[in-house]
Design an enzyme around this catalytic site. Structure first.
Site, short mmCIF file in Angstrom:
data_model
loop_
_atom_site.label_atom_id
_atom_site.label_comp_id
_atom_site.label_asym_id
_atom_site.label_seq_id
_atom_site.Cartn_x
_atom_site.Cartn_y
_atom_site.Cartn_z
N HIS A 139 0.14 11.34 6.83
CA HIS A 139 0.23 10.87 8.22
C HIS A 139 0.51 12.05 9.16
O HIS A 139 -0.11 12.16 10.22
CB HIS A 139 1.37 9.85 8.38
CG HIS A 139 1.16 8.54 7.68
ND1 HIS A 139 2.09 8.00 6.83
CD2 HIS A 139 0.14 7.65 7.71
CE1 HIS A 139 1.66 6.83 6.37
NE2 HIS A 139 0.47 6.60 6.88
N LYS A 187 4.64 -8.87 6.85
CA LYS A 187 4.69 -7.79 5.86
C LYS A 187 6.07 -7.15 5.91
O LYS A 187 6.34 -6.31 6.76
CB LYS A 187 3.61 -6.75 6.20
CG LYS A 187 2.91 -6.19 4.98
CD LYS A 187 1.54 -5.61 5.35
CE LYS A 187 1.55 -4.12 5.54
NZ LYS A 187 0.23 -3.56 5.88
N ARG A 220 -9.05 8.71 3.86
CA ARG A 220 -8.74 9.51 2.68
C ARG A 220 -9.91 9.56 1.72
O ARG A 220 -10.25 10.58 1.17
CB ARG A 220 -7.52 8.94 1.95
CG ARG A 220 -6.23 9.20 2.65
CD ARG A 220 -5.15 8.28 2.17
NE ARG A 220 -5.38 6.92 2.64
CZ ARG A 220 -4.50 5.95 2.53
NH1 ARG A 220 -3.36 6.17 1.95
NH2 ARG A 220 -4.77 4.75 3.00
N SER A 246 1.85 5.55 1.44
CA SER A 246 3.26 5.14 1.51
C SER A 246 3.63 4.36 0.25
O SER A 246 4.72 4.51 -0.30
CB SER A 246 3.50 4.28 2.74
OG SER A 246 3.14 4.98 3.91
#
Ligand code: ADP
Length: 180
Positions: A36, A60, A109, A147
């Site tokens: 990030h 979430k 990514r 993460s």
């Protein structure tokens, strides 16, 4: 200014009108990783201002609270004078439009990110044609970072120093010791 900008989307580029090109970088950032930070540093050199926007998502539940996430991002990005951090709720494009942003930044990514990101970008364009989605790719060594995987390693007692900024190493240590 000595150049002309074409308003391709036809919706008015508000950030440009104010002479400021603001980009929003939205995400969960639970917690922020070096991937990030890499994306943030690239965005900070492309845009006049970057607003890192932590999405409040009741459905979430994360490992860290909104305040903790914002605090860790601030600590990790303090060296970029044109980066600010906020939390936001609701529709991203609505928030971006209100802020006067010209772009939404997302990180790509691998091919696995592509389908979802592509769908989001097109949907967001449908909802708000004046805001472009800009994809940035991090350094190769961060392309396998997420993460989720960092939390998994930390939970299992592995070292995470190479993957997250210092304040996050601390945060993970504290949270996991507390049994979070
Ligand atoms: P979300 O829950 O919206 O996917 P994340 O915080 O996981 O939020 O990610 C925010 C954005 O950053 C997404 O565009 C994601 O693809 C990107 N991102 C996450 N990890 C990395 C990384 N290691 N390198 C580059 N971009 C990343």
């Amino acid at each position: 200014m000595g150049f002309e900008i074409f308003d391709l989307a036809g919706g008015g580029l508000r950030g440009v009108e104010k002479g400021m090109r603001l980009a929003i970088y939205p995400g969960s950032f639970d917690p922020i990783t070096n991937g990030h930070v890499d994306v943030i540093s690239r965005a900070a050199s492309l845009f006049d201002e970057v607003l890192v926007a932590v999405a409040i998502n009741d459905a979430k539940q994360g490992l860290f609270t909104m305040e903790e996430r914002v605090e860790m991002i601030r600590a990790a990005t303090g060296r970029f004078p044109n980066v600010k951090v906020v939390a936001f709720e609701g529709l991203l494009v609505e928030f971006a439009r209100k802020q006067g942003a010209v772009a939404v930044v997302r990180g790509l990514r691998a091919v696995s990110d592509f389908e979802f990101e592509f769908q989001m970008a097109l949907m967001n364009r449908k909802l708000e044609p004046a805001i472009e989605t800009v994809f940035l790719t991090p350094r190769e060594e961060y392309t396998y970072l997420s993460s989720r995987i960092v939390k998994e390693i930390a939970r299992l007692g592995g070292p995470v120093d190479a993957f997250v900024p210092g304040p996050v190493v601390e945060g993970l240590r504290k949270r996991l010791r507390m049994g979070g």
